[in-house]
Design a protein around this motif. Structure first.
Motif: not given
Length: 309
Positions: A30-51
């Motif tokens: 639970f300590d790391t999942i929030g950080f991981m979600y923040d870190a994966s937001t931008m890559p997911a956003f860029y991938a969505a933009c490519c699609i």
């Protein structure tokens, strides 16, 4: 990839870090999942933009095709009709004045060498003293030559383009209903699932009397409780019927309606009014056939020998 990057990857990475680096897995997770979600937001956003960019390209291409007149070949008149998509001007040229070519080019990038292939047709407009070029990207020289061979066979030999599949005929299978449609659409999803079900039963149909060793030798799939599992996984990852819906929409958009002049030009003629090839073309075709049949030359080599290249 967008869904996995945005939702699955943070959970998996947080769980791995919690199990490998923290004595109390629950607190570490639970300590790391929030950080991981923040870190994966931008890559997911860029991938969505490519699609989204890719999707907009598909939509733009369909809309462009809906405004572009196809090139029409009339075998009875031995003429080719081109309609300008912007001015709607009709150009009809004799078949024997059409110029066609196959091209390929190579470029070197930071990722390596790439090669592009293309097939082109040139139609001379004597009234406006210009040539209209129609170019079509291809996957290889073989695809380009195959396209030209299909056009030539239709115009010169009169071969049918809607002949039944010889493999289906050999198996005694005659297509009906949706299988006779010459485009991909929503019906293609049902046909693919039907074919997948048939292929999934190959371990039963025709191989009942074979031993497991012989089944493996002859390429039969192993017996599984759900032989179509990977087919369904692929369909889910590609959003089920959405690609087929796009194909159906593209087909319904269609092409613009031809002008009345072209529709009248496309009407069939009595056999006695059909145009005939010139003596020079008949001689050149015979030279190409002789070079390919007797000498085993390729189509390009045969054209060079006949002085057509």
């Amino acid at each position: 990839m967008v869904l996995m990057t945005a939702f699955a990857l943070p959970v998996v990475m947080s769980l791995i870090l919690a199990l490998t680096s923290s004595p109390e897995a629950g607190e570490g997770f639970f300590d790391t999942i929030g950080f991981m979600y923040d870190a994966s937001t931008m890559p997911a956003f860029y991938a969505a933009c490519c699609i989204a960019i890719y999707f907009s390209g598909i939509v733009s291409n369909v809309r462009k095709q809906a405004k572009t007149y196809p090139l029409r070949f009339n075998r009875q008149r031995r003429e080719v009709c081109f309609v300008d998509s912007k001015t709607h001007r009709v150009l009809i040229v004799p078949w024997e004045s059409v110029v066609a070519w196959v091209s390929n080019s190579q470029a070197v990038t930071s990722y390596g060498a790439t090669r592009q292939y293309g097939f082109g047709i040139g139609l001379e407009d004597e009234e406006q003293d210009r040539v209209h070029f129609i170019t079509i990207p291809q996957f290889s020289d073989a695809h380009s030559l195959g396209l030209w061979a299909a056009i030539r066979n239709y115009m010169e030999e009169g071969q049918l383009v809607d002949a039944p599949d010889p493999w289906l005929t050999a198996l005694g299978l005659f297509p009906t209903g949706d299988r006779l449609k010459n485009y991909e659409g929503l019906h293609s999803f049902g046909l693919e699932r039907e074919d997948a079900r048939y292929m999934g039963k190959m371990d039963v149909v025709g191989g009942e009397d074979l031993s497991p060793e012989d089944q493996e030798k002859y390429g039969f799939s192993g017996r599984t409780p759900w032989p179509l599992r990977w087919w369904y996984v692929r369909r889910v990852l590609t959003f089920w019927k959405m690609p087929f819906m796009l194909a159906e929409w593209g087909h319904r958009k269609g092409r613009p309606v031809f002008p009345e002049q072209v529709q009248a030009w496309s009407e069939p003629l009595p056999p006695e009014q059909w145009a005939t090839p010139s003596a020079a073309l008949l001689k050149a075709n015979q030279q190409v056939r002789n070079a390919m049949d007797s000498q085993g030359a390729t189509f390009s080599a045969a054209c060079k020998e006949a002085g057509l290249h």
